[in-house]
Each structure stands twice: as structure tokens, then as C-alpha cells.
Design a protein around this motif. Structure first.
Motif, PDB file in Angstrom:
ATOM      1  N   PHE A  12      11.937 -16.094  38.387  1.00 60.69           N
ATOM      2  CA  PHE A  12      12.218 -16.619  37.276  1.00 60.69           C
ATOM      3  C   PHE A  12      12.140 -15.540  36.465  1.00 60.69           C
ATOM      4  CE2 PHE A  12       7.848 -16.527  37.624  1.00 60.69           C
ATOM      5  CZ  PHE A  12       7.308 -16.310  36.363  1.00 60.69           C
ATOM      6  N   SER A  13      12.349 -15.670  35.032  1.00 64.32           N
ATOM      7  CA  SER A  13      12.101 -14.452  34.026  1.00 64.32           C
ATOM      8  C   SER A  13      11.418 -15.134  32.931  1.00 64.32           C
ATOM      9  CB  SER A  13      13.431 -14.125  33.374  1.00 64.32           C
ATOM     10  OG  SER A  13      13.917 -15.155  32.753  1.00 64.32           O
ATOM     11  N   SER A  14      10.556 -14.329  32.103  1.00 62.27           N
ATOM     12  CA  SER A  14       9.724 -14.884  30.839  1.00 62.27           C
ATOM     13  C   SER A  14      10.440 -15.434  30.047  1.00 62.27           C
ATOM     14  CB  SER A  14       8.958 -13.723  30.465  1.00 62.27           C
ATOM     15  OG  SER A  14       9.893 -12.665  29.847  1.00 62.27           O
ATOM     16  N   MET A  15      11.540 -15.176  29.759  1.00 64.95           N
ATOM     17  CA  MET A  15      12.359 -15.875  28.943  1.00 64.95           C
ATOM     18  C   MET A  15      12.670 -17.490  29.167  1.00 64.95           C
ATOM     19  SD  MET A  15      13.496 -13.648  26.603  1.00 64.95           S
ATOM     20  CE  MET A  15      15.067 -14.599  25.938  1.00 64.95           C
ATOM     21  N   ALA A  16      12.400 -17.885  30.357  1.00 67.43           N
ATOM     22  CA  ALA A  16      12.667 -19.302  30.923  1.00 67.43           C
ATOM     23  C   ALA A  16      11.555 -20.051  29.952  1.00 67.43           C
ATOM     24  CB  ALA A  16      12.749 -19.444  32.313  1.00 67.43           C
ATOM     25  N   GLN A  17      10.307 -19.703  29.988  1.00 70.42           N
ATOM     26  CA  GLN A  17       9.324 -20.457  29.616  1.00 70.42           C
ATOM     27  C   GLN A  17       9.240 -20.189  27.836  1.00 70.42           C
ATOM     28  OE1 GLN A  17       5.835 -19.409  31.895  1.00 70.42           O
ATOM     29  NE2 GLN A  17       6.237 -21.022  33.191  1.00 70.42           N
ATOM     30  N   ALA A  18       9.741 -19.276  27.451  1.00 73.07           N
ATOM     31  CA  ALA A  18       9.578 -19.237  25.945  1.00 73.07           C
ATOM     32  C   ALA A  18       9.931 -20.257  25.183  1.00 73.07           C
ATOM     33  CB  ALA A  18      10.294 -17.741  25.620  1.00 73.07           C
ATOM     34  N   ALA A  19      10.675 -20.965  25.310  1.00 73.82           N
ATOM     35  CA  ALA A  19      11.209 -22.069  24.675  1.00 73.82           C
ATOM     36  C   ALA A  19       9.984 -23.280  24.771  1.00 73.82           C
ATOM     37  CB  ALA A  19      12.559 -22.600  25.241  1.00 73.82           C
ATOM     38  N   VAL A  20       9.111 -23.387  25.601  1.00 70.20           N
ATOM     39  CA  VAL A  20       8.343 -24.610  25.861  1.00 70.20           C
ATOM     40  C   VAL A  20       6.813 -23.916  25.814  1.00 70.20           C
ATOM     41  CG1 VAL A  20       7.479 -26.400  27.187  1.00 70.20           C
ATOM     42  CG2 VAL A  20       9.766 -25.414  27.670  1.00 70.20           C
ATOM     43  N   PRO A  21       6.408 -23.633  24.436  1.00 66.78           N
ATOM     44  CA  PRO A  21       5.189 -22.860  24.273  1.00 66.78           C
ATOM     45  C   PRO A  21       3.648 -23.618  24.814  1.00 66.78           C
ATOM     46  CG  PRO A  21       6.280 -23.088  22.239  1.00 66.78           C
ATOM     47  CD  PRO A  21       7.032 -23.961  23.215  1.00 66.78           C
ATOM     48  N   LEU A  22       3.893 -24.939  24.946  1.00 72.62           N
ATOM     49  CA  LEU A  22       2.813 -25.676  25.624  1.00 72.62           C
ATOM     50  C   LEU A  22       2.591 -24.970  27.117  1.00 72.62           C
ATOM     51  CD1 LEU A  22       0.611 -28.180  25.340  1.00 72.62           C
ATOM     52  CD2 LEU A  22       2.559 -29.514  26.622  1.00 72.62           C
ATOM     53  N   GLN A  23       3.784 -24.952  27.784  1.00 74.10           N
ATOM     54  CA  GLN A  23       3.945 -24.448  29.366  1.00 74.10           C
ATOM     55  C   GLN A  23       3.000 -23.160  29.256  1.00 74.10           C
ATOM     56  OE1 GLN A  23       7.514 -24.851  31.364  1.00 74.10           O
ATOM     57  NE2 GLN A  23       7.552 -27.049  30.945  1.00 74.10           N
ATOM     58  N   ASN A  24       3.393 -22.362  28.247  1.00 76.42           N
ATOM     59  CA  ASN A  24       2.598 -20.917  28.459  1.00 76.42           C
ATOM     60  C   ASN A  24       1.362 -20.986  28.619  1.00 76.42           C
ATOM     61  OD1 ASN A  24       5.300 -20.359  27.826  1.00 76.42           O
ATOM     62  ND2 ASN A  24       5.001 -19.408  25.704  1.00 76.42           N
ATOM     63  N   PHE A  25       0.448 -21.975  28.078  1.00 76.29           N
ATOM     64  CA  PHE A  25      -0.940 -22.230  28.157  1.00 76.29           C
ATOM     65  C   PHE A  25      -1.372 -22.837  29.269  1.00 76.29           C
ATOM     66  CE2 PHE A  25      -0.202 -21.736  23.593  1.00 76.29           C
ATOM     67  CZ  PHE A  25      -0.805 -20.844  23.367  1.00 76.29           C
ATOM     68  N   PHE A  26      -0.616 -24.022  29.790  1.00 77.62           N
ATOM     69  CA  PHE A  26      -1.040 -25.081  30.909  1.00 77.62           C
ATOM     70  C   PHE A  26      -0.241 -25.011  32.081  1.00 77.62           C
ATOM     71  CE2 PHE A  26      -2.641 -26.610  26.714  1.00 77.62           C
ATOM     72  CZ  PHE A  26      -3.857 -26.496  27.043  1.00 77.62           C
ATOM     73  N   ALA A  27       0.806 -24.168  31.934  1.00 77.21           N
ATOM     74  CA  ALA A  27       1.485 -24.060  33.285  1.00 77.21           C
ATOM     75  C   ALA A  27       0.822 -23.319  34.322  1.00 77.21           C
ATOM     76  CB  ALA A  27       2.860 -23.784  33.172  1.00 77.21           C
TER      77      ALA A  27
END
Length: 659
Positions: A12-27
Motif C-alpha cells: 500500500f502507499s501512504s496516500m491510501a490512508q490520507a483521506a481517512v484521518p481517523l484511520q491514521n490514529f487507530f488503524a
């Protein structure tokens, strides 16, 4: 470069999660563990994400090239450990399931670094016998676990812990120690003089300390390497005050390191003479405002330094070469805490570095002490941008009775005054709440514009005996006053809007959240309580038909000292019971629990819900099927915190109505 290889491996690339900020913390974090091999020639990493099962990859430290590893079908690789430079062991877990849905134990598997010669060492299937299975070689029972000590890492063997419980009460009877050969599967029990509750290995990786506990007395035993005989070193009350020592490590065969409180309020690291049993009254390491807590750093069977936890983590090096390495790493990575782990039997100059700050999640690197080359391996949460995180600060608050309370304050990245305030109350309660560093929970809240205050209320450990003792028998009383006094401090300092304050906590923190709404409704606009204790007698009574993991010795000797007596203190327990005082809760509440919580059984949630519904309270209820004491799956973490986000926004957010 190593880092691009690993990101490609994860798919995966870091761009994939950038649109879902909540996931950046709790994924799930992407780099979960890094272990350097005994020689330093290899690095084992546990990596994965929410789409790809956690696996293990082994890299060549010099080239960064993968030389082996493993990934499993339908399971995640758990904790990893080097046995020697060629062989590793790992446990297994299933991150897609909550504890209540799991039907297996962590197990244990051995594998060569190239991915060959895999062997199962410990059963996965909990509560199942190996009789009648397809197992064709010797295998240990499921209740066999890795110990925290690394061991010598110079043979095919390692030491494992085997807890034995009472079949009826589930109380821990003893903690046996097993030596297991990872190639042949042959094992043996380590002889001991009493029923052990804990073990410690020495600087050579051999079992040298055993702790036993009986009838409220704790005894420290030492195994003399000269003759292999055990002898008693110290004895003291398990839940008393003073005289207790905690083995922490060894300098050599003549001197042990112990944690003790001999002078003043704080525990320090002292030297114990093994011949006389006497403890040097002058500390080897003391940490000022903090009790000593930490671990020994050994290499080539000698003590190089001590990793410790003060306000943040740090290292005291006794070795001059390691002092120089630390200075060079700190120069290359300024503004970060850099924790260095050397190999236990170095053949090459590579050391492992774990770096972090309050705004930067943990990053793993390799540093070459000869060339000063630094190679970044990976970041646990690569989508987090430090510039968007808030600053965390340790502050001091004066309680109404004059007691000094430490507290952690995290402000939004853009700062500001009169912010809505979330008071995060830690669990335990007899433990340390937090330390300086990146926290997904507090940084998530700060990213939403909230000031976050985390009080180390009385009863908390790590800040001295005075703060801890002041919390005895004070659930719902002075401990609760500390939370209220912390809020008043934040308001007086201009950090918090007094009309927009919400409590949030789990376990004891959930109890305190509920009691805050009962006792001081004028201070708080709302509360979020999860896995919450709702009644002390109910907790001590196993929550009706539900089993808990409180040991019998704690019930007999710890509870009367820390909490009180159920019969003698019944009036106080009633007055400080959220369950019995539920009708007084008039503020909005979010109440969540796991269906398979064993520490705070679901009975607490069910009874509290009935009581709140009877009083027509404004409550949102959440029950997560299969979850235990907290949220283990990403799905549940994301769901819970998305609900918290909406709840807070509604009641104390920018558009909330204030009174």
C-alpha cells in the motif's frame, strides 16, 4: 534503501490512508516490533496492516536485503524473539477477532532465519489436550509463554513461563519455568524451592531469581551459580509499606540490582551484595520526581546501561563507548527520544534505534557505530505528520488538600485558549497513567480541537509513595476530587472553557467518569465510559456468574488495604457506587463494554444500563461482541472513536449548545 522495500512489501502507499484521518490514529501500526540478532548481523521485523496479516521479515543489517521470514495463512505473527543468530521463535494471534471469539492460545513456533525448519513448540488450542490430535512430535501445553527476559541467545534453548491456575477459581497457583530446546522440542522444569510467582534471568541469561508469594508475604530467592542452590534473600509484606525490594538485574555474580525505596519518597535502583544480602543505601540510579522503572541492557554478558522511564524514556550508559554512540545518534536525530539496543553478542557494529517524540510516532533505524551511518527502517504510523500533532507537557496541579498532582496536558497543534476540554482518566487505578510520547488517543482528540488533560491522580504509581498511598480507600472520594481540581486548574490557566468539559475513561477511568457525573455535574457537560467498573462489591464478587482474573492473594491481602472491606465499608461503597447512584446522572453519557470482558465482567454494563434506563438518563449504549477489556480489533477501535468524535462534537464541540 530498506524503507521503500518494506513499504512495497506491505502492498500500500501512504496516500491510501490520507483521506481517512481517523484511520491514521487507530488503524494497526505498520511496523510493530524490531529485534536485532545476537551478532547484530540481522534484523527481524514484525510488519503488517489492516489488509495484510502481520508477518515477520528478516533483513541483512548491512545491505538491507531480505534473507528470510514468514507469513501465515489466516493468522498473524505475534511476538518474535531471537534464540540464536540463526533461529527465532514467534507466537501467533488473530487481530481480526476479539478475545471472546478466540479459541486458541498464543502458541509458539520456531523457525530458522531463512524461513526453513519450522517447528511448533507450544499448542495453540486453548483448553484442549494434544491427545487424539495430529501432532507427531513433542509439544508443550497451551499455557506456556515467552518471558520478558531475552535470555543468553547463544544456544538452541530458551526459557518459558508456565502459569498454573486453580480449575475452579482460576486463581494463579504458581508460575513454573521451563527450559525448551527449539530444535528437538525437549523440555525440563527448572527446580525451585517454593511455588513461584515470578522469575528473572541474570546477565548470562540463566535463571537466578525466583519470587514466591504466600499468605500476604513475598519472598525473593537467589540461585547461587557456584552450587546451583537456592537461598532466601529477602521477605516482606506483599501489600505492606516499606522493606520491599524488587529484583531488577545484575552487575555480576556478586552484585544484584534491586528497586527499593530506602530514602525519601521515591524508589531508586540500588546495589545488593549477594554475599551479605545487604542493600547499599546510596542509589545507583535515582530519577528525581519519579520512581525508578526500567530494564537492564546487557551485551557480552556484562551490564552496559539501564533503560528507564522518567517523564519520558531514556538511558543511563555505564559504558563509555555506548555513551559516545548515544551522543552521535542524538546529534543525527535531534528533538527525539532515541532508545538504543545493542546486540547481546556483537560481531558487527550495528545497533537498533527506536525514536519518537510527543508528535512523532515510533521510528526504527539501524546505526553503525564505526561509520556513523544511520539507516531508517520504518515508521509505525507513516501517515501521521508531526507538524499536525499537538505538544504534550507534564504540568503540576495543587489538589485542594495541598497534594501535588502530576498531569499531562496536550494542546491542539495551533494552540489556543478556552478550548473545549477532554479529561482522560487512566485505568488501574494503581498504576502510572502515561508518559511523554505520541499517543493515538490524546493526539486524535487534540486534532479535533480539544485540549486534553490526563491527571495522575492520587493512587497513581511511578511518582512516589506519597501520591500512591494517598489513594488508598479513596475511590469516589479524594481520588475523584483530584479530577475536579484538575479541571478547575485548566480553567484557571485559561486552557479550558468551563462550559465545555467532558470526562473520558476506561476500566477505573470509566468508574471515575461515572462518579464525576454523579458528584460534580456542574463541572462536566458529558462523559464517555468504557469497560467501566460500576460497583466495587460487584467487581469483587466476580460480577455474578462471570469470572475475573483477580488473584486470590490480591483479594485477601490487597483489597482490604487498597479498597476496604465489603462488609465494614458497605456504607462508603454504596455512596461511591455509580450503579447505586445512577439516578443522579443527568448529563449525556456514552457507555461501552465488551461482551467477553473478564476483568470488569459484562454484568457491570448490564446492571448499569438497567439502572440508567430506569431513570431515563440520556445515554448511548455500545456493546462489542467478542471484545474483552478494551478494543482489540481495528473495526471496533474505529467504530468506537468515530462515535466518541460525534458524541463530543455534539456536546462540547464548536457547535454545541452551552449552559
Amino acid at each position: 534503501m530498506i524503507k521503500p522495500f518494506l513499504i512495497s512489501l506491505l502492498g500500500f502507499s501512504s496516500m491510501a490512508q490520507a483521506a481517512v484521518p481517523l484511520q491514521n490514529f487507530f488503524a494497526a501500526s505498520q511496523f510493530k516490533q524490531a529485534e536485532i540478532s545476537p551478532s547484530g548481523r540481522y534484523l527481524a521485523l514484525r510488519i503488517g496492516n489492516d489488509k495484510l496479516r502481520d508477518g515477520m521479515v528478516v533483513l541483512d543489517s548491512e545491505t538491507g536485503a531480505p534473507v528470510g521470514g514468514t507469513r501465515l495463512d489466516g493468522l498473524d505473527v505475534g511476538q518474535i524473539r531471537w534464540v540464536n543468530d540463526n533461529r527465532l521463535v514467534h507466537t501467533v494471534v488473530d487481530h481480526s477477532l476479539g478475545p471472546g471469539d478466540m479459541r486458541f492460545a498464543p502458541g509458539l513456533y520456531a523457525i530458522d532465519r531463512d524461513g526453513k525448519n519450522r517447528r511448533q513448540l507450544v499448542q495453540q488450542a486453548a483448553y484442549m489436550s494434544s491427545t487424539g490430535t495430529q501432532i507427531t512430535h513433542r509439544i508443550e501445553p497451551w499455557n506456556t509463554y515467552l518471558m520478558s527476559d531475552l535470555g543468553a541467545q547463544d544456544s538452541e534453548s530458551l526459557y518459558l513461563l508456565r502459569p498454573v491456575w486453580d480449575e475452579d477459581s482460576y486463581a494463579l497457583l504458581r508460575m513454573d519455568l521451563i527450559q525448551l530446546n527449539t530444535s528437538t522440542g525437549l523440555s525440563r522444569f527448572v527446580a525451585r524451592p517454593a511455588a513461584p510467582s515470578d522469575w528473572m534471568l541474570d546477565q548470562k541469561g540463566q535463571p537466578s531469581v525466583m519470587v514466591s508469594e504466600k499468605d500476604g508475604q513475598e519472598t525473593v530467592h537467589y540461585r547461587d551459580p557456584a552450587n546451583g542452590e537456592w537461598r532466601e534473600l529477602a521477605r516482606f509484606k506483599s501489600y505492606g509499606d516499606g522493606g520491599d525490594i524488587t529484583p531488577a538485574g545484575f552487575i555480576d555474580d556478586k552484585r544484584m540490582l534491586v528497586r527499593a525505596r530506602l530514602k525519601g519518597d521515591k524508589a531508586a535502583l540500588h546495589v545488593l551484595d549477594l554475599a551479605s544480602g545487604k542493600v547499599d543505601p546510596e542509589p545507583l540510579v535515582s530519577l528525581g520526581d519519579f520512581d525508578f522503572s526500567g530494564g537492564m541492557v546487557y551485551s557480552n554478558k556484562r551490564l552496559l546501561g539501564v533503560h528507564y522511564v522518567g517523564d519520558a524514556r531514556g538511558t543511563i550508559w555505564f559504558d563509555a563507548n555506548m555513551k559516545a554512540v548515544q551522543a552521535e545518534v542524538d546529534k543525527k536525530l535531534p528533538g527525539l527520544i532515541n532508545i538504543i539496543t545493542p546486540p547481546v553478542a556483537p560481531e558487527v557494529p550495528w545497533v537498533l534505534v527506536a525514536s519518537y517524540s510527543d508528535r512523532q510516532p515510533e521510528t526504527y533505524s539501524l546505526f553503525n557505530s564505526k561509520t556513523n551511518a544511520l539507516k531508517v527502517i520504518g515508521i509505525s504510523h507513516p501517515d501521521i505528520k508531526p507538524a499536525e500533532m499537538g505538544n504534550q507537557e507534564l504540568v503540576k496541579i495543587k489538589a485542594r488538600d495541598g497534594l501535588d498532582l502530576p498531569a499531562w496536558l496536550t494542546l491542539p497543534a495551533k494552540g489556543g485558549k478556552q478550548s473545549p476540554l477532554v479529561v482522560v482518566i487512566h485505568g488501574g487505578p494503581y498504576m502510572r497513567g502515561t508518559e511523554w510520547g505520541w499517543s493515538p488517543e490524546s493526539q486524535f482528540l487534540a486534532s479535533r480541537g480539544y485540549a486534553v488533560l490526563e491527571p495522575e491522580f492520587r493512587g497513581s504509581t511511578g511518582y512516589g509513595n506519597g501520591l500512591f498511598k494517598a489513594g488508598m480507600k479513596q475511590w469516589g472520594l479524594a481520588m475523584q476530587d483530584d479530577i475536579a481540581d484538575s479541571v478547575k486548574w485548566a480553567v484557571a490557566q485559561g486552557y479550558a472553557d468551563p462550559r465545555r468539559v467532558c470526562l473520558l475513561g476506561g476500566s477505573y477511568g470509566g468508574y471515575s467518569t461515572l462518579m464525576g457525573l454523579v458528584r460534580d455535574p456542574e463541572l462536566y457537560r458529558c462523559g464517555v465510559a468504557y469497560a467501566a467498573v460500576t460497583d466495587i462489591p460487584l467487581l469483587l464478587d466476580n460480577g455474578m456468574s462471570w469470572a475475573t482474573d483477580l488473584p486470590d492473594d490480591y483479594r485477601k491481602f490487597g483489597v482490604p488495604v487498597l479498597l476496604g472491606d465489603v462488609k465494614a465499608d458497605a456504607e462508603r461503597f454504596n455512596a461511591t457506587s455509580p450503579l447505586k447512584q445512577a439516578a443522579r446522572i443527568k448529563r449525556p453519557l456514552l457507555l461501552a463494554h465488551g461482551s467477553d470482558d473478564r476483568r470488569v465482567p459484562r454484568e457491570h454494563f448490564g446492571k448499569m444500563r438497567s439502572a440508567l434506563e430506569a431513570s431515563h438518563a440520556d445515554v448511548e449504549y455500545i456493546e462489542y461482541a467478542g471484545e474483552g477489556h478494551g478494543w482489540s480489533t481495528t473495526e471496533h477501535r474505529l467504530d468506537f472513536w468515530s462515535r466518541v468524535e460525534k458524541f463530543l462534537d455534539k456536546h462540547i464541540g464548536a457547535g454545541a449548545k452551552t449552559e
